[in-house]
Design a protein around this motif. Structure first.
Motif, PDB file in Angstrom:
ATOM      1  N   ASP A  30       0.962  -1.198   0.015  1.00 29.43           N
ATOM      2  CA  ASP A  30      -0.465   0.660   0.188  1.00 29.43           C
ATOM      3  C   ASP A  30       0.767   1.480   0.351  1.00 29.43           C
ATOM      4  OD1 ASP A  30      -2.827  -1.570   2.033  1.00 29.43           O
ATOM      5  OD2 ASP A  30      -2.258  -1.489   0.329  1.00 29.43           O
ATOM      6  N   ASP A  31       1.777   1.609   0.682  1.00 33.21           N
ATOM      7  CA  ASP A  31       3.037   2.636   1.037  1.00 33.21           C
ATOM      8  C   ASP A  31       3.981   2.668  -0.107  1.00 33.21           C
ATOM      9  OD1 ASP A  31       1.329   2.432   4.011  1.00 33.21           O
ATOM     10  OD2 ASP A  31       1.148   3.603   2.355  1.00 33.21           O
ATOM     11  N   SER A  32       4.509   1.452  -0.652  1.00 35.15           N
ATOM     12  CA  SER A  32       5.533   1.865  -2.042  1.00 35.15           C
ATOM     13  C   SER A  32       5.303   1.449  -3.533  1.00 35.15           C
ATOM     14  CB  SER A  32       6.340   0.955  -1.399  1.00 35.15           C
ATOM     15  OG  SER A  32       6.539   0.392   0.123  1.00 35.15           O
ATOM     16  N   ASP A  33       5.908   2.609  -3.476  1.00 37.29           N
ATOM     17  CA  ASP A  33       6.460   1.578  -5.415  1.00 37.29           C
ATOM     18  C   ASP A  33       6.935   0.455  -5.283  1.00 37.29           C
ATOM     19  OD1 ASP A  33       8.386   4.937  -5.794  1.00 37.29           O
ATOM     20  OD2 ASP A  33       6.430   4.628  -6.074  1.00 37.29           O
ATOM     21  N   MET A  34       6.505  -0.040  -6.429  1.00 38.06           N
ATOM     22  CA  MET A  34       7.016  -2.025  -6.695  1.00 38.06           C
ATOM     23  C   MET A  34       7.489  -1.717  -7.905  1.00 38.06           C
ATOM     24  SD  MET A  34       5.967  -3.245  -4.201  1.00 38.06           S
ATOM     25  CE  MET A  34       5.900  -4.961  -4.568  1.00 38.06           C
ATOM     26  N   GLY A  35       8.722  -2.472  -7.695  1.00 31.85           N
ATOM     27  CA  GLY A  35       9.469  -2.903  -9.148  1.00 31.85           C
ATOM     28  C   GLY A  35      10.457  -3.887  -9.191  1.00 31.85           C
ATOM     29  N   TRP A  36      10.742  -4.154 -10.272  1.00 29.72           N
ATOM     30  CA  TRP A  36      12.285  -5.581 -10.692  1.00 29.72           C
ATOM     31  C   TRP A  36      13.947  -5.139 -11.179  1.00 29.72           C
ATOM     32  CZ3 TRP A  36      10.205 -10.041  -9.923  1.00 29.72           C
ATOM     33  CH2 TRP A  36       9.046 -10.172  -9.379  1.00 29.72           C
ATOM     34  N   TYR A  37      14.466  -5.078 -10.671  1.00 32.48           N
ATOM     35  CA  TYR A  37      15.943  -5.368 -10.439  1.00 32.48           C
ATOM     36  C   TYR A  37      15.958  -6.126 -11.529  1.00 32.48           C
ATOM     37  CZ  TYR A  37      16.072  -0.732  -8.237  1.00 32.48           C
ATOM     38  OH  TYR A  37      15.997   0.538  -7.163  1.00 32.48           O
ATOM     39  N   ARG A  38      17.459  -5.988 -11.866  1.00 23.91           N
ATOM     40  CA  ARG A  38      17.887  -7.447 -12.208  1.00 23.91           C
ATOM     41  C   ARG A  38      19.682  -7.502 -12.516  1.00 23.91           C
ATOM     42  NH1 ARG A  38      16.472  -7.222 -19.160  1.00 23.91           N
ATOM     43  NH2 ARG A  38      17.810  -5.627 -19.516  1.00 23.91           N
ATOM     44  N   GLN A  39      20.079  -8.073 -12.066  1.00 26.29           N
ATOM     45  CA  GLN A  39      21.920  -8.452 -12.298  1.00 26.29           C
ATOM     46  C   GLN A  39      22.180  -9.507 -13.159  1.00 26.29           C
ATOM     47  OE1 GLN A  39      23.838  -8.196  -8.090  1.00 26.29           O
ATOM     48  NE2 GLN A  39      25.468  -7.165  -9.765  1.00 26.29           N
ATOM     49  N   ALA A  40      22.805  -9.351 -13.885  1.00 24.16           N
ATOM     50  CA  ALA A  40      23.099 -10.145 -15.114  1.00 24.16           C
ATOM     51  C   ALA A  40      25.186 -10.634 -14.014  1.00 24.16           C
ATOM     52  CB  ALA A  40      23.353  -9.827 -16.173  1.00 24.16           C
ATOM     53  N   PRO A  41      25.662 -11.832 -14.857  1.00 22.57           N
ATOM     54  CA  PRO A  41      26.744 -12.270 -13.887  1.00 22.57           C
ATOM     55  C   PRO A  41      27.787 -10.486 -14.298  1.00 22.57           C
ATOM     56  CG  PRO A  41      26.030 -13.841 -14.211  1.00 22.57           C
ATOM     57  CD  PRO A  41      25.634 -12.753 -15.221  1.00 22.57           C
ATOM     58  N   GLY A  42      28.849 -10.426 -14.191  1.00 24.15           N
ATOM     59  CA  GLY A  42      29.587  -9.028 -14.206  1.00 24.15           C
ATOM     60  C   GLY A  42      29.288  -7.675 -14.386  1.00 24.15           C
ATOM     61  N   ASN A  43      27.440  -7.942 -14.647  1.00 31.88           N
ATOM     62  CA  ASN A  43      27.125  -6.117 -14.273  1.00 31.88           C
ATOM     63  C   ASN A  43      26.682  -5.986 -13.030  1.00 31.88           C
ATOM     64  OD1 ASN A  43      27.276  -6.631 -17.266  1.00 31.88           O
ATOM     65  ND2 ASN A  43      25.383  -6.750 -17.641  1.00 31.88           N
ATOM     66  N   VAL A  44      26.225  -4.119 -13.453  1.00 32.55           N
ATOM     67  CA  VAL A  44      25.443  -3.927 -12.028  1.00 32.55           C
ATOM     68  C   VAL A  44      24.259  -3.974 -12.109  1.00 32.55           C
ATOM     69  CG1 VAL A  44      27.181  -1.528 -12.269  1.00 32.55           C
ATOM     70  CG2 VAL A  44      25.047  -1.479 -13.721  1.00 32.55           C
ATOM     71  N   CYS A  45      23.674  -4.096 -10.978  1.00 34.23           N
ATOM     72  CA  CYS A  45      21.793  -3.664 -10.413  1.00 34.23           C
ATOM     73  C   CYS A  45      21.480  -2.695 -11.116  1.00 34.23           C
ATOM     74  CB  CYS A  45      21.798  -3.860  -9.227  1.00 34.23           C
ATOM     75  SG  CYS A  45      20.328  -3.957  -9.024  1.00 34.23           S
ATOM     76  N   GLU A  46      20.053  -3.091 -12.213  1.00 30.35           N
ATOM     77  CA  GLU A  46      19.599  -2.110 -12.660  1.00 30.35           C
ATOM     78  C   GLU A  46      18.079  -2.134 -12.721  1.00 30.35           C
ATOM     79  OE1 GLU A  46      19.614  -2.005 -16.835  1.00 30.35           O
ATOM     80  OE2 GLU A  46      19.794  -4.577 -16.998  1.00 30.35           O
ATOM     81  N   LEU A  47      17.724  -1.167 -12.586  1.00 28.31           N
ATOM     82  CA  LEU A  47      15.768  -1.019 -12.062  1.00 28.31           C
ATOM     83  C   LEU A  47      15.163  -1.929 -13.559  1.00 28.31           C
ATOM     84  CD1 LEU A  47      13.564  -0.567 -10.516  1.00 28.31           C
ATOM     85  CD2 LEU A  47      13.811   1.731 -11.096  1.00 28.31           C
ATOM     86  N   VAL A  48      14.571  -2.015 -14.202  1.00 28.27           N
ATOM     87  CA  VAL A  48      14.625  -2.699 -15.127  1.00 28.27           C
ATOM     88  C   VAL A  48      12.685  -1.617 -15.526  1.00 28.27           C
ATOM     89  CG1 VAL A  48      12.987  -4.362 -16.499  1.00 28.27           C
ATOM     90  CG2 VAL A  48      14.948  -4.389 -14.724  1.00 28.27           C
ATOM     91  N   SER A  49      12.294  -1.885 -14.222  1.00 28.18           N
ATOM     92  CA  SER A  49      11.095  -1.317 -14.237  1.00 28.18           C
ATOM     93  C   SER A  49       9.709  -0.618 -12.943  1.00 28.18           C
ATOM     94  CB  SER A  49       9.796  -2.413 -15.308  1.00 28.18           C
ATOM     95  OG  SER A  49       8.239  -1.950 -15.338  1.00 28.18           O
ATOM     96  N   ARG A  50       9.075  -0.643 -13.375  1.00 25.31           N
ATOM     97  CA  ARG A  50       8.336   0.580 -11.466  1.00 25.31           C
ATOM     98  C   ARG A  50       7.181   0.803 -11.197  1.00 25.31           C
ATOM     99  NH1 ARG A  50      10.026   5.928 -11.464  1.00 25.31           N
ATOM    100  NH2 ARG A  50       8.224   6.084 -12.301  1.00 25.31           N
ATOM    101  N   ILE A  51       6.621   0.900 -10.546  1.00 30.17           N
ATOM    102  CA  ILE A  51       4.661   1.862 -10.924  1.00 30.17           C
ATOM    103  C   ILE A  51       4.812   2.162  -9.475  1.00 30.17           C
ATOM    104  CG2 ILE A  51       4.050  -1.122  -9.798  1.00 30.17           C
ATOM    105  CD1 ILE A  51       1.860  -0.396 -11.562  1.00 30.17           C
ATOM    106  N   ARG A  52       4.066   3.752  -9.585  1.00 33.61           N
ATOM    107  CA  ARG A  52       4.098   3.577  -8.443  1.00 33.61           C
ATOM    108  C   ARG A  52       2.953   3.068  -7.305  1.00 33.61           C
ATOM    109  NH1 ARG A  52       8.169   7.291  -7.330  1.00 33.61           N
ATOM    110  NH2 ARG A  52       8.618   8.596  -8.774  1.00 33.61           N
ATOM    111  N   SER A  53       3.104   3.309  -6.249  1.00 36.04           N
ATOM    112  CA  SER A  53       2.421   3.000  -4.980  1.00 36.04           C
ATOM    113  C   SER A  53       0.575   2.968  -5.088  1.00 36.04           C
ATOM    114  CB  SER A  53       3.175   3.408  -3.454  1.00 36.04           C
ATOM    115  OG  SER A  53       2.538   4.571  -3.819  1.00 36.04           O
ATOM    116  N   ASP A  54       0.091   3.931  -5.554  1.00 37.35           N
ATOM    117  CA  ASP A  54      -1.201   3.843  -6.362  1.00 37.35           C
ATOM    118  C   ASP A  54      -1.163   3.561  -7.253  1.00 37.35           C
ATOM    119  OD1 ASP A  54      -1.096   7.694  -7.066  1.00 37.35           O
ATOM    120  OD2 ASP A  54       0.335   5.560  -8.197  1.00 37.35           O
ATOM    121  N   GLY A  55      -0.461   2.937  -8.064  1.00 34.70           N
ATOM    122  CA  GLY A  55      -0.854   2.174  -9.148  1.00 34.70           C
ATOM    123  C   GLY A  55      -1.543   3.459 -10.211  1.00 34.70           C
ATOM    124  N   SER A  56      -0.577   3.926 -10.444  1.00 34.06           N
ATOM    125  CA  SER A  56      -0.970   5.647 -11.133  1.00 34.06           C
ATOM    126  C   SER A  56      -0.457   5.396 -12.919  1.00 34.06           C
ATOM    127  CB  SER A  56       0.260   6.889 -11.266  1.00 34.06           C
ATOM    128  OG  SER A  56      -0.712   7.520  -9.374  1.00 34.06           O
TER     129      SER A  56
END
Length: 132
Positions: A30-56
């Motif tokens: 209810d109170d958070s943005d939700m999202g997905w990060y990913r990390q491949a071997p040898g790569n940094v952790c990157e934000l793939v996608s995010r949705i706002r907490s209110d589903g906007s």
């Protein structure tokens, strides 16, 4: 207590599809943005996608990395406290461990690892492997 529970990873061939799911505790969802990060071997952790907490759905309320625009779709089911990442037209470069994340404000910066206090809550990670 596990706060974010992921499912849906696996192995597919190029062009295939997978759907990741992340179920959160109610107070997190209810109170958070939700999202997905990913990390491949040898790569940094990157934000793939995010949705706002209110589903906007207004412009800017959802975020996609340039590399996945037009192929991935993030959505949420409020009744189930669950966020989904539908991944279509998968490519070998999508191969990574995908981490569900929740925070008051998930912003698209990259970090060395998908762990630590820079995000409030992390899922356990799920492997996605795309083979040619």
């Amino acid at each position: 207590e596990v706060q974010l529970v992921e499912s849906g990873g696996g192995s597919v061939q190029v062009g295939g599809s997978l759907r990741l799911s992340c179920t959160a505790s109610r107070f997190i969802f209810d109170d958070s943005d939700m999202g997905w990060y990913r990390q491949a071997p040898g790569n940094v952790c990157e934000l793939v996608s995010r949705i706002r907490s209110d589903g906007s759905t207004y412009y800017g309320s959802t975020y996609y990395a340039d590399s996945v625009k037009g192929r991935f779709t993030i959505s949420q089911d409020n009744a189930k406290n669950t966020v989904y990442l539908q991944m279509n037209s998968l490519k070998p470069e999508d191969t990574a461990v995908y981490y569900c994340a929740a925070d008051a404000n998930l912003i698209p910066h990259s970090r060395p690892t998908c762990s630590g206090s820079w995000v409030n809550y992390w899922g356990q990670g799920t492997q996605v492997t795309v083979s040619s």
